[in-house]
Design a protein around this motif. Structure first.
Motif, PDB file in Angstrom:
ATOM      1  N   VAL A  79     175.897 124.964  40.094  1.00 56.53           N
ATOM      2  CA  VAL A  79     175.280 123.904  40.896  1.00 56.53           C
ATOM      3  C   VAL A  79     174.785 122.787  39.989  1.00 56.53           C
ATOM      4  CG1 VAL A  79     173.327 123.314  42.378  1.00 56.53           C
ATOM      5  CG2 VAL A  79     174.638 125.370  42.843  1.00 56.53           C
ATOM      6  N   SER A  80     174.150 123.178  38.897  1.00 53.08           N
ATOM      7  CA  SER A  80     173.627 122.200  37.945  1.00 53.08           C
ATOM      8  C   SER A  80     174.740 121.297  37.420  1.00 53.08           C
ATOM      9  CB  SER A  80     172.943 122.922  36.779  1.00 53.08           C
ATOM     10  OG  SER A  80     172.601 122.012  35.755  1.00 53.08           O
ATOM     11  N   TYR A  81     175.842 121.908  37.027  1.00 51.70           N
ATOM     12  CA  TYR A  81     176.948 121.137  36.442  1.00 51.70           C
ATOM     13  C   TYR A  81     177.574 120.195  37.469  1.00 51.70           C
ATOM     14  CZ  TYR A  81     181.392 120.093  34.174  1.00 51.70           C
ATOM     15  OH  TYR A  81     182.475 119.448  33.629  1.00 51.70           O
ATOM     16  N   PHE A  82     177.949 120.727  38.635  1.00 54.02           N
ATOM     17  CA  PHE A  82     178.624 119.912  39.641  1.00 54.02           C
ATOM     18  C   PHE A  82     177.694 118.855  40.229  1.00 54.02           C
ATOM     19  CE2 PHE A  82     181.323 123.864  40.022  1.00 54.02           C
ATOM     20  CZ  PHE A  82     182.448 123.292  39.454  1.00 54.02           C
ATOM     21  N   PHE A  83     176.412 119.175  40.348  1.00 54.92           N
ATOM     22  CA  PHE A  83     175.440 118.234  40.902  1.00 54.92           C
ATOM     23  C   PHE A  83     175.409 116.956  40.069  1.00 54.92           C
ATOM     24  CE2 PHE A  83     170.621 117.601  41.854  1.00 54.92           C
ATOM     25  CZ  PHE A  83     170.922 116.565  42.718  1.00 54.92           C
ATOM     26  N   TRP A 116     177.314 114.940  29.339  1.00 55.56           N
ATOM     27  CA  TRP A 116     176.703 115.972  30.173  1.00 55.56           C
ATOM     28  C   TRP A 116     177.478 117.280  30.077  1.00 55.56           C
ATOM     29  CZ3 TRP A 116     172.817 118.075  32.453  1.00 55.56           C
ATOM     30  CH2 TRP A 116     173.007 119.026  33.447  1.00 55.56           C
ATOM     31  N   SER A 117     178.806 117.194  30.033  1.00 54.88           N
ATOM     32  CA  SER A 117     179.629 118.399  29.928  1.00 54.88           C
ATOM     33  C   SER A 117     179.329 119.152  28.631  1.00 54.88           C
ATOM     34  CB  SER A 117     181.117 118.033  29.986  1.00 54.88           C
ATOM     35  OG  SER A 117     181.448 117.471  31.233  1.00 54.88           O
ATOM     36  N   ASN A 121     166.799 119.026  37.300  1.00 54.04           N
ATOM     37  CA  ASN A 121     168.002 119.729  36.864  1.00 54.04           C
ATOM     38  C   ASN A 121     168.350 119.374  35.414  1.00 54.04           C
ATOM     39  OD1 ASN A 121     170.689 120.932  36.874  1.00 54.04           O
ATOM     40  ND2 ASN A 121     171.465 118.884  37.268  1.00 54.04           N
ATOM     41  N   VAL A 122     168.381 118.084  35.116  1.00 54.39           N
ATOM     42  CA  VAL A 122     168.707 117.649  33.755  1.00 54.39           C
ATOM     43  C   VAL A 122     167.648 118.128  32.769  1.00 54.39           C
ATOM     44  CG1 VAL A 122     169.062 115.634  32.263  1.00 54.39           C
ATOM     45  CG2 VAL A 122     169.989 115.646  34.590  1.00 54.39           C
ATOM     46  N   GLY A 123     166.380 118.048  33.183  1.00 55.24           N
ATOM     47  CA  GLY A 123     165.305 118.524  32.315  1.00 55.24           C
ATOM     48  C   GLY A 123     165.411 120.011  32.033  1.00 55.24           C
ATOM     49  N   ALA A 124     165.778 120.783  33.065  1.00 55.24           N
ATOM     50  CA  ALA A 124     165.910 122.234  32.886  1.00 55.24           C
ATOM     51  C   ALA A 124     167.029 122.568  31.905  1.00 55.24           C
ATOM     52  CB  ALA A 124     166.168 122.899  34.236  1.00 55.24           C
ATOM     53  N   ILE A 125     168.150 121.881  32.020  1.00 49.69           N
ATOM     54  CA  ILE A 125     169.265 122.126  31.104  1.00 49.69           C
ATOM     55  C   ILE A 125     168.882 121.756  29.676  1.00 49.69           C
ATOM     56  CG2 ILE A 125     171.599 121.398  30.483  1.00 49.69           C
ATOM     57  CD1 ILE A 125     171.495 123.327  32.823  1.00 49.69           C
ATOM     58  N   CYS A 126     168.188 120.639  29.512  1.00 51.34           N
ATOM     59  CA  CYS A 126     167.723 120.254  28.176  1.00 51.34           C
ATOM     60  C   CYS A 126     166.775 121.307  27.607  1.00 51.34           C
ATOM     61  CB  CYS A 126     167.019 118.893  28.233  1.00 51.34           C
ATOM     62  SG  CYS A 126     168.107 117.494  28.576  1.00 51.34           S
ATOM     63  N   GLY A 127     165.909 121.875  28.477  1.00 57.33           N
ATOM     64  CA  GLY A 127     165.005 122.924  28.032  1.00 57.33           C
ATOM     65  C   GLY A 127     165.749 124.180  27.592  1.00 57.33           C
ATOM     66  N   ALA A 166     166.470 112.734  44.199  1.00 54.99           N
ATOM     67  CA  ALA A 166     166.486 112.162  42.850  1.00 54.99           C
ATOM     68  C   ALA A 166     165.602 112.989  41.924  1.00 54.99           C
ATOM     69  CB  ALA A 166     166.011 110.708  42.887  1.00 54.99           C
ATOM     70  N   LEU A 167     164.464 113.439  42.445  1.00 55.34           N
ATOM     71  CA  LEU A 167     163.576 114.282  41.643  1.00 55.34           C
ATOM     72  C   LEU A 167     164.259 115.605  41.299  1.00 55.34           C
ATOM     73  CD1 LEU A 167     160.167 113.684  43.477  1.00 55.34           C
ATOM     74  CD2 LEU A 167     160.939 112.701  41.305  1.00 55.34           C
ATOM     75  N   LEU A 168     165.045 116.139  42.240  1.00 53.28           N
ATOM     76  CA  LEU A 168     165.785 117.376  41.963  1.00 53.28           C
ATOM     77  C   LEU A 168     166.781 117.179  40.822  1.00 53.28           C
ATOM     78  CD1 LEU A 168     166.528 118.775  45.554  1.00 53.28           C
ATOM     79  CD2 LEU A 168     164.978 119.718  43.841  1.00 53.28           C
ATOM     80  N   LEU A 169     167.425 116.018  40.795  1.00 55.95           N
ATOM     81  CA  LEU A 169     168.365 115.754  39.702  1.00 55.95           C
ATOM     82  C   LEU A 169     167.635 115.670  38.369  1.00 55.95           C
ATOM     83  CD1 LEU A 169     171.335 115.006  38.880  1.00 55.95           C
ATOM     84  CD2 LEU A 169     170.505 112.649  38.846  1.00 55.95           C
ATOM     85  N   TYR A 170     166.508 114.955  38.351  1.00 55.53           N
ATOM     86  CA  TYR A 170     165.741 114.854  37.106  1.00 55.53           C
ATOM     87  C   TYR A 170     165.301 116.233  36.639  1.00 55.53           C
ATOM     88  CZ  TYR A 170     165.443 109.918  38.464  1.00 55.53           C
ATOM     89  OH  TYR A 170     165.741 108.634  38.839  1.00 55.53           O
TER      90      TYR A 170
END
Length: 483
Positions: free
Chosen positions: A241-245, A201-202, A57-63, A51-55
């Motif tokens: 990976v980020s997108y499909f995850f 998200w897309s 991931n989303v944070g990295a994309i937002c950055g 779950a932390l990896l997902l958070y």
């Protein structure tokens, strides 16, 4: 394969601890075999690292979007001189979308009234579809494609003949699942909420990708040709990976939510009998908190395989590496992804029902298929064919509505000869997607019913005696040696 074992006995306390009492299971009940029956797990976060990896991931994309994406996206798509008028497409999308939602609700009622006819029709539809594929290939002069189509056509005919006698039991599974969903129709609205989340998200990921592409790819004009540098496949893999995850997590979360709702309806129907029942709220809470790490764990495995496949596809498109080897790798990865996704579909049922961790749920899946593998697959496949058939029918009718709009309004006059094709395609896609989302809730419910009928037939008999009797009767008719 040996015939399934039928066990008579007395129900133990519900794994949900909702105070269900013991009830004698009548002769001919659901097969139990050597099941290690599921039990409610203690309330704590499972697989939290994922779950932390997902958070992250989303944070990295937002950055990335904040740092690079906005300006690059505006540069790529901010052409204010575009001659395309998008308003007609929005109008048609709105009309066909409303039509699709209404028709999907009508088809739900139709399936409740004539479920067996729908299952038989969908099975025949699949056989005919494979035959049409074969005929088109031969007519077009594609001998190899025609031969492959003929093989598939024969296989589908053999499959239809083999599973025809199992249709009554699959029908009762479908009715039971739809009854649970009808009692808790809020899960369908949850599905649409997650669809909106996936769409958002897309868009976010696309903006991030455009930003990274603009920063890492350099292009220069050489004569009349615009030549660009090769993409960094390491970065591209990470982005895939980020997108499909995240997409897998969104998709599997609703699967877990539906499983939890059906479980509550099975063991404590009073808590799961309204549009916004306590069962829906509690299941959503568990899926987004204590079980969220388990959802992320299974989703990440699929995401990595899908990312590798997308990378292989990108390399093949850019003529990087041996084309034959890349094609073989892509095929293998597609097969692996399909296998893991199918495994996850059942594992997440146990996550939603009992709150297992991902690996513990996996052990229960192996136990399920060891005891009821072929029957579970057949029932699941027959219902999946039906739901796909319904989605295609609604999509086709929504496409017809789009076609009617193109002929009866002036919305697509500027689209010239492509207006009718565009309106039909738009309507078909919208109808197919919206109906598939609604049907996905039923598909998840069917899988939960298959598991629960194997694990907790006594509780089913106590709380839903009419449904239980019909399922047991069709089971005995399908496997008369079990009586």
């Amino acid at each position: 394969m040996s015939e399934p074992v039928v066990v008579q006995g007395t129900a133990v306390a519900s794994p949900y601890d909702h105070g269900t009492t013991s009830a004698e299971v009548q002769s001919g009940g659901a097969p139990s075999g050597d099941f290690t029956k599921g039990s409610k797990q203690e309330v704590r976060c499972r697989d939290p690292i994922f779950a932390l990896l997902l958070y992250a991931n989303v944070g990295a994309i937002c950055g990335v979007v904040a740092a690079y994406g906005t300006s690059a996206f505006e540069k790529a798509f901010g052409d204010t001189n575009s001659t395309v008028d998008w308003a007609p497409y929005l109008y048609a999308a709105a009309v066909t979308g409303v039509f699709s939602l209404v028709l999907a609700a009508i088809m739900f009622l139709v399936m409740m009234k004539i479920p067996q006819f729908m299952i038989k029709t969908s099975l025949i539809f699949v056989v005919i579809l494979s035959g049409v594929w074969c005929a088109i290939a031969f007519i077009g002069g594609n001998i190899i494609g025609g031969i492959i189509g003929a093989v598939f056509f024969l296989l589908m005919m053999c499959y239809a003949r083999a599973v025809w006698s199992r249709i009554p039991f699959a029908t009762e599974n479908l009715i039971t699942a739809m009854t649970a969903v009808k009692k808790n129709c809020g899960v369908v609205f949850c599905s649409y909420f997650f669809l909106a989340l996936a769409f958002g998200w897309s868009i976010l990921w696309t903006i991030a990708l455009v930003g990274i592409w603009d920063e890492t790819i350099t292009c220069e004009q050489v004569g009349n040709v615009n030549q660009c540098s090769q993409p960094n496949y390491g970065i591209l893999f990470g982005m895939f990976v980020s997108y499909f995850f995240t997409h897998q997590v969104i998709q599997n979360t609703i699967h877990v939510v539906v499983a939890g709702v059906v479980g509550t309806w099975w063991f404590a129907p009073d808590e799961a009998s309204s549009c916004c029942s306590a069962g829906i709220c509690d299941s959503m809470k568990r899926a987004l908190t204590t079980s969220f790490g388990s959802i992320c764990f299974g989703s990440l495995i699929v995401a990595i395989i899908q990312a590798l496949r997308a990378l292989a596809n990108s390399a093949r498109a850019n003529d990087d590496g041996n084309a034959i080897l890349v094609c073989i790798a892509e095929c293998i990865l597609q097969c692996l992804a399909s296998i893991v996704e199918y495994f996850n579909k059942w594992a997440f049922i146990y996550v939603g029902l009992y709150g297992y961790s991902y690996l513990e749920a996996g052990k229960n899946v192996f136990s399920l298929f060891k005891n009821r593998g072929w029957e579970a697959i057949v029932a699941d496949d027959l219902v999946s064919n039906t739901l796909f058939f319904v989605s295609v029918v609604v999509g086709g009718l929504a496409g017809a509505v789009g076609l009617i709009l193109s002929k009866t309004t002036d919305w697509f006059d500027q689209a010239a000869s492509n207006g009718q094709a565009a309106s039909f395609t738009l309507g078909f896609i919208i109808g197919l997607v919206l109906t598939s989302i609604a049907m996905s809730a039923i598909a998840s419910a069917v899988n939960a019913v298959i598991v629960l009928f194997a694990e907790a037939p006594a509780e089913f008999e106590e709380n839903h005696p009419e449904r239980s009797q019909k399922m047991r009767e069709t089971w005995r008719a399908t496997y008369p040696g079990c009586m």
